[in-house]
Design a protein around this motif. Structure first.
Motif, short mmCIF file in Angstrom:
data_model
loop_
_atom_site.label_atom_id
_atom_site.label_comp_id
_atom_site.label_asym_id
_atom_site.label_seq_id
_atom_site.Cartn_x
_atom_site.Cartn_y
_atom_site.Cartn_z
N PHE A 103 0.87 -1.17 0.00
CA PHE A 103 0.00 0.00 0.00
C PHE A 103 0.92 1.22 0.00
N GLY A 104 1.02 1.87 -1.14
CA GLY A 104 1.98 2.95 -1.27
C GLY A 104 3.39 2.43 -1.10
N ASP A 105 4.15 3.04 -0.20
CA ASP A 105 5.52 2.61 0.04
C ASP A 105 5.63 1.49 1.06
N LYS A 106 4.52 1.11 1.66
CA LYS A 106 4.56 0.09 2.71
C LYS A 106 4.25 -1.29 2.13
N GLN A 107 5.21 -2.20 2.19
CA GLN A 107 4.98 -3.58 1.75
C GLN A 107 4.41 -4.37 2.92
N VAL A 108 3.19 -4.85 2.74
CA VAL A 108 2.49 -5.55 3.81
C VAL A 108 2.73 -7.05 3.73
N ILE A 109 2.75 -7.59 2.53
CA ILE A 109 3.00 -9.02 2.31
C ILE A 109 4.09 -9.16 1.27
N HIS A 110 5.09 -9.99 1.55
CA HIS A 110 6.24 -10.12 0.67
C HIS A 110 6.55 -11.58 0.41
N GLN A 111 6.42 -11.99 -0.84
CA GLN A 111 6.78 -13.35 -1.28
C GLN A 111 6.20 -14.42 -0.37
N LEU A 112 4.91 -14.30 -0.15
CA LEU A 112 4.21 -15.25 0.73
C LEU A 112 3.91 -16.54 -0.01
N ASN A 113 4.32 -17.65 0.56
CA ASN A 113 3.98 -18.98 0.07
C ASN A 113 3.20 -19.70 1.16
N LEU A 114 2.05 -20.24 0.79
CA LEU A 114 1.19 -20.87 1.79
C LEU A 114 0.32 -21.93 1.13
N THR A 115 0.17 -23.06 1.81
CA THR A 115 -0.72 -24.13 1.34
C THR A 115 -1.70 -24.47 2.45
N VAL A 116 -2.97 -24.60 2.09
CA VAL A 116 -4.00 -25.01 3.03
C VAL A 116 -4.65 -26.28 2.49
N GLU A 117 -4.52 -27.37 3.22
CA GLU A 117 -5.07 -28.64 2.76
C GLU A 117 -6.59 -28.67 2.90
N LYS A 118 -7.22 -29.46 2.07
CA LYS A 118 -8.67 -29.62 2.16
C LYS A 118 -9.05 -30.18 3.53
N GLY A 119 -10.01 -29.53 4.18
CA GLY A 119 -10.46 -29.96 5.50
C GLY A 119 -9.61 -29.45 6.64
N GLU A 120 -8.54 -28.73 6.33
CA GLU A 120 -7.65 -28.23 7.38
C GLU A 120 -8.24 -26.99 8.05
N LEU A 121 -7.92 -26.83 9.33
CA LEU A 121 -8.27 -25.63 10.06
C LEU A 121 -6.95 -24.92 10.37
N LEU A 122 -6.68 -23.86 9.62
CA LEU A 122 -5.44 -23.12 9.74
C LEU A 122 -5.68 -21.83 10.50
N ALA A 123 -4.87 -21.57 11.52
CA ALA A 123 -4.91 -20.30 12.23
C ALA A 123 -3.73 -19.45 11.76
N VAL A 124 -4.01 -18.22 11.38
CA VAL A 124 -2.98 -17.27 10.96
C VAL A 124 -2.83 -16.24 12.07
N VAL A 125 -1.65 -16.14 12.65
CA VAL A 125 -1.42 -15.23 13.76
C VAL A 125 -0.33 -14.24 13.38
N GLY A 126 -0.21 -13.20 14.18
CA GLY A 126 0.81 -12.19 13.93
C GLY A 126 0.43 -10.88 14.57
N ALA A 127 1.38 -9.98 14.59
CA ALA A 127 1.17 -8.68 15.22
C ALA A 127 0.19 -7.85 14.42
N SER A 128 -0.42 -6.87 15.08
CA SER A 128 -1.30 -5.93 14.40
C SER A 128 -0.53 -5.21 13.31
N GLY A 129 -1.13 -5.13 12.13
CA GLY A 129 -0.46 -4.49 11.00
C GLY A 129 0.47 -5.41 10.24
N GLY A 130 0.50 -6.69 10.62
CA GLY A 130 1.42 -7.63 9.99
C GLY A 130 0.91 -8.25 8.71
N GLY A 131 -0.31 -7.92 8.31
CA GLY A 131 -0.81 -8.41 7.02
C GLY A 131 -1.87 -9.48 7.11
N LYS A 132 -2.34 -9.82 8.31
CA LYS A 132 -3.30 -10.91 8.45
C LYS A 132 -4.61 -10.60 7.74
#
Length: 211
Positions: free
Chosen positions: A11-40
């Motif tokens: 967003f402008g000069d601020k890179q929020v997500i950088h080269q993110l690789n992620l896989t979510v399997e069918k039927g999986e329950l994935l929790a994504v955690v992180g600090a406020s402003g971290g891109g969740k």
């Protein structure tokens, strides 16, 4: 299976997500955690087409898809907003029926039957004639989940589903998410609450490690 490859978002000069690789399997329950402003939340907005990635690839079961292009018949990822975003001038049933009646190619009776079935499954069948202001936070959460499920998503995603709830209601939402998991629903839960994440998730993914 959902696959994200080399996703970037700025967003402008601020890179929020950088080269993110992620896989979510069918039927999986994935929790994504992180600090406020971290891109969740940005990650969820990318998956649901509310924001467009600058670069990268999205795959569902090995086939490319483009979240920002939308899908008139079925959403691949349904989002349950943090603040629910229910329409205050519509009854609960009207909230459930609005989106599918606008974009899906089925008869109104089919939407109505599905709304009543989901309402029963989520224990909100007695709330259908009420308006959002008449509901508790926990009830609104269930309605928001039902509304997302009306579009038959392959994946259900939640943005901070327990942030506004007291401990008792938080436990109810936890039980509901786990019930949907038992039914085979693939789910992504964005949360800042590590204890909640570890209680419900098959896997906890810390987004801040990669941004």
């Amino acid at each position: 299976m959902l696959t994200l490859r080399q996703i970037d978002k700025s967003f402008g000069d601020k890179q929020v997500i950088h080269q993110l690789n992620l896989t979510v399997e069918k039927g999986e329950l994935l929790a994504v955690v992180g600090a406020s402003g971290g891109g969740k939340t940005t990650l969820l907005r990318l998956l649901t087409g509310l924001e467009k990635a600058d670069r990268g690839e999205f795959l569902m079961d090995g086939l490319p898809f483009y979240p920002d292009k939308g899908n008139k018949k079925n959403q691949l990822v349904g989002l349950v907003f943090q603040d629910f975003q229910l329409f205050p001038h519509l009854t609960i049933q009207e909230n459930l029926l609005l989106a599918p009646s606008l974009v899906k190619e089925e008869k109104p009776e089919a939407y109505l039957a599905k709304s009543e079935k989901l309402a029963k499954e989520l224990s909100i069948q007695d709330l259908l004639a009420l308006y959002p202001y008449q509901l508790s936070g926990g009830q609104k959460q269930r309605v928001a989940i039902a509304r997302a499920m009306m579009m038959s998503p392959s994946i259900l995603a939640y943005d901070e589903p327990t942030s506004a709830l007291d401990p008792n209601l938080k436990k109810q939402v936890e039980e509901l998410i786990l019930t949907l998991k038992k039914q085979g629903m693939t789910q992504i839960v964005v949360t800042h609450d590590w204890d909640f994440a570890q209680d419900i998730a098959d896997r906890v993914f810390e987004l801040t490690d990669l941004v």
